[in-house]
Design a protein around this motif. Structure first.
Motif, PDB file in Angstrom:
ATOM      1  N   THR A  43       0.828  -1.204   0.000  1.00  0.00           N
ATOM      2  CA  THR A  43       0.000   0.000   0.000  1.00  0.00           C
ATOM      3  C   THR A  43       0.861   1.252   0.000  1.00  0.00           C
ATOM      4  O   THR A  43       0.537   2.238  -0.676  1.00  0.00           O
ATOM      5  CB  THR A  43      -0.945  -0.006   1.216  1.00  0.00           C
ATOM      6  OG1 THR A  43      -1.797  -1.159   1.149  1.00  0.00           O
ATOM      7  CG2 THR A  43      -1.818   1.243   1.231  1.00  0.00           C
ATOM      8  N   THR A  44       1.969   1.236   0.730  1.00  0.00           N
ATOM      9  CA  THR A  44       2.894   2.373   0.712  1.00  0.00           C
ATOM     10  C   THR A  44       3.412   2.609  -0.696  1.00  0.00           C
ATOM     11  O   THR A  44       3.458   3.755  -1.176  1.00  0.00           O
ATOM     12  CB  THR A  44       4.068   2.122   1.676  1.00  0.00           C
ATOM     13  OG1 THR A  44       3.579   2.085   3.019  1.00  0.00           O
ATOM     14  CG2 THR A  44       5.108   3.226   1.560  1.00  0.00           C
ATOM     15  N   ARG A  47       0.695   4.127  -2.860  1.00  0.00           N
ATOM     16  CA  ARG A  47       0.438   5.531  -2.518  1.00  0.00           C
ATOM     17  C   ARG A  47       1.525   6.445  -3.060  1.00  0.00           C
ATOM     18  O   ARG A  47       1.240   7.586  -3.443  1.00  0.00           O
ATOM     19  CB  ARG A  47       0.301   5.675  -0.999  1.00  0.00           C
ATOM     20  CG  ARG A  47      -1.011   5.107  -0.464  1.00  0.00           C
ATOM     21  CD  ARG A  47      -1.078   5.143   1.038  1.00  0.00           C
ATOM     22  NE  ARG A  47      -2.376   4.677   1.519  1.00  0.00           N
ATOM     23  CZ  ARG A  47      -2.663   4.382   2.787  1.00  0.00           C
ATOM     24  NH1 ARG A  47      -1.711   4.507   3.718  1.00  0.00           N
ATOM     25  NH2 ARG A  47      -3.865   3.974   3.126  1.00  0.00           N
ATOM     26  N   ASN A  50       0.841   6.931  -6.715  1.00  0.00           N
ATOM     27  CA  ASN A  50      -0.297   7.840  -6.886  1.00  0.00           C
ATOM     28  C   ASN A  50      -0.028   9.243  -6.345  1.00  0.00           C
ATOM     29  O   ASN A  50      -0.915  10.087  -6.368  1.00  0.00           O
ATOM     30  CB  ASN A  50      -1.535   7.257  -6.200  1.00  0.00           C
ATOM     31  CG  ASN A  50      -2.217   6.201  -7.041  1.00  0.00           C
ATOM     32  OD1 ASN A  50      -2.864   6.509  -8.037  1.00  0.00           O
ATOM     33  ND2 ASN A  50      -2.060   4.946  -6.656  1.00  0.00           N
ATOM     34  N   ILE A  52       0.277  10.275  -3.395  1.00  0.00           N
ATOM     35  CA  ILE A  52      -0.428  10.588  -2.154  1.00  0.00           C
ATOM     36  C   ILE A  52       0.583  10.876  -1.057  1.00  0.00           C
ATOM     37  O   ILE A  52       0.385  11.769  -0.220  1.00  0.00           O
ATOM     38  CB  ILE A  52      -1.354   9.413  -1.753  1.00  0.00           C
ATOM     39  CG1 ILE A  52      -2.425   9.200  -2.836  1.00  0.00           C
ATOM     40  CG2 ILE A  52      -2.006   9.657  -0.400  1.00  0.00           C
ATOM     41  CD1 ILE A  52      -3.217   7.925  -2.669  1.00  0.00           C
ATOM     42  N   TYR A  77      -6.875   4.663  -9.869  1.00  0.00           N
ATOM     43  CA  TYR A  77      -6.544   3.977  -8.617  1.00  0.00           C
ATOM     44  C   TYR A  77      -7.813   3.560  -7.890  1.00  0.00           C
ATOM     45  O   TYR A  77      -8.642   4.400  -7.547  1.00  0.00           O
ATOM     46  CB  TYR A  77      -5.700   4.908  -7.738  1.00  0.00           C
ATOM     47  CG  TYR A  77      -5.395   4.378  -6.351  1.00  0.00           C
ATOM     48  CD1 TYR A  77      -5.119   3.030  -6.126  1.00  0.00           C
ATOM     49  CD2 TYR A  77      -5.368   5.245  -5.262  1.00  0.00           C
ATOM     50  CE1 TYR A  77      -4.836   2.552  -4.862  1.00  0.00           C
ATOM     51  CE2 TYR A  77      -5.075   4.775  -3.980  1.00  0.00           C
ATOM     52  CZ  TYR A  77      -4.803   3.428  -3.795  1.00  0.00           C
ATOM     53  OH  TYR A  77      -4.523   2.960  -2.525  1.00  0.00           O
ATOM     54  N   PRO A  79      -8.636   2.082  -4.488  1.00  0.00           N
ATOM     55  CA  PRO A  79      -8.050   1.718  -3.185  1.00  0.00           C
ATOM     56  C   PRO A  79      -8.825   0.603  -2.514  1.00  0.00           C
ATOM     57  O   PRO A  79     -10.012   0.381  -2.801  1.00  0.00           O
ATOM     58  CB  PRO A  79      -8.149   3.019  -2.385  1.00  0.00           C
ATOM     59  CG  PRO A  79      -9.325   3.726  -2.973  1.00  0.00           C
ATOM     60  CD  PRO A  79      -9.357   3.361  -4.439  1.00  0.00           C
TER      61      PRO A  79
END
Length: 299
Positions: A43-44, A47, A50, A52, A77, A79
């Motif tokens: 997930t990191t 992100r 993206n 984020i 994306y 999520p």
């Protein structure tokens, strides 16, 4: 040519390392499986792609350029934690998300109408999100992700919340998007989806990349060199170590080849009866996933 290249990417949260010198190359036009257990760092990484959050060091390239804000409109994306406005109606929600991706209003409405019809949910257009079931809302979220037909589509657990019928619909849509030339990054714990969809995979565990390659090559890498054999008309007693069983009048067992070649093994097997089947057994992605995580959990 690659659409995404990640070079020596690092990210920490305080003293906790989330990504440790990660390098990946994601080619254009395929489905890339990003695998790993919870807390691995997937997930990191998503992100950071993206934009984020930012990495601490390392580089990310999109179509050969350093990743920049202008690339956001070329990325879709989905999520794992879905993010729809619960009080908005389906039509308004989808048009809003399309406009956020710089799509002209007329084209946004045209695309929304197309996708509502394609997914057979046109009757939902005036429903509020909080009036939908979880599966219905998931469909709306999926449409919002692909409405602008991005070059790169990142799907984090896209089948979560779907019953088998709707999961099949989403799977077919993903394949259709790939056939249009859209690159898909699929992050999932469903190894059967990886087997069906992915061309290449990378596995992350405890912030480190532990495996990467084409799916076929990865499976060959861990092949146990064992074959399934089907014989009929047995005329000699089989070795007990083969643990043979009877199925529909035939004798079935597994045999490791060791240093023997398949041809020499075939000749040996034909002495025992009529050979009906001789098939190499390759490990499933689930077996590879479990074994690799175990192997790297004690390092």
């Amino acid at each position: 040519m690659e659409i995404l290249e990640i070079r020596n990417l690092n990210k920490s949260y305080g003293n906790q390392k989330a990504l440790n010198n990660i390098s990946l190359t994601i080619p254009k036009g395929g489905i890339f499986g990003l695998l790993g257990p919870n807390g691995a760092g997937k997930t990191t990484l998503i992100r950071i792609i993206n934009q984020i959050i930012e990495g601490d060091s390392g580089e990310v390239y999109f179509n050969g350029e350093i990743l920049q804000p202008k690339h956001i409109s070329q990325i879709g994306y989905l999520p794992e934690e879905r993010g729809l406005y619960k009080k908005m109606k389906v039509w308004d929600q989808l048009v809003y998300f399309a406009r956020l991706k710089d799509m002209p209003a007329a084209l946004a409405k045209e695309r929304v109408a197309f996708w509502l019809k394609k997914m057979d949910i046109s009757s939902w257009r005036d429903k509020r999100i909080d009036d939908l079931s979880k599966g219905m809302a998931q469909k709306v979220q999926f449409i919002s992700t692909i409405i602008h037909e991005p070059e790169l589509l990142i799907l984090d657990e896209p089948f979560s919340g779907f019953d088998p019928l709707n999961a099949e619909i989403i799977k077919n849509e993903i394949i259709e998007l790939k056939n249009k030339g859209i690159t898909v990054v699929l992050s999932t714990h469903r190894m059967e989806s990886v087997e069906l969809l992915c061309d290449q995979i990378a596995m992350i565990h405890r912030s480190n990349k532990i495996l990467e390659g084409r799916l076929t090559a990865v499976k060959q890498m861990f092949r146990p060199n064992t074959y399934e054999v089907i014989l009929s008309g047995i005329n000699e007693t089989l070795p007990e170590s083969w643990n043979a069983s009877q199925v529909n009048g035939n004798t079935i067992f597994k045999i490791p080849l060791g240093q023997e070649s398949p041809n020499s093994t075939l000749q040996m097997l034909m002495q025992y009866g009529e050979l009906l089947g001789f098939r190499e057994i390759l490990p499933t992605m689930e077996e590879i996933f479990i074994q690799q995580i175990k192997n790297h959990s004690y390092e």
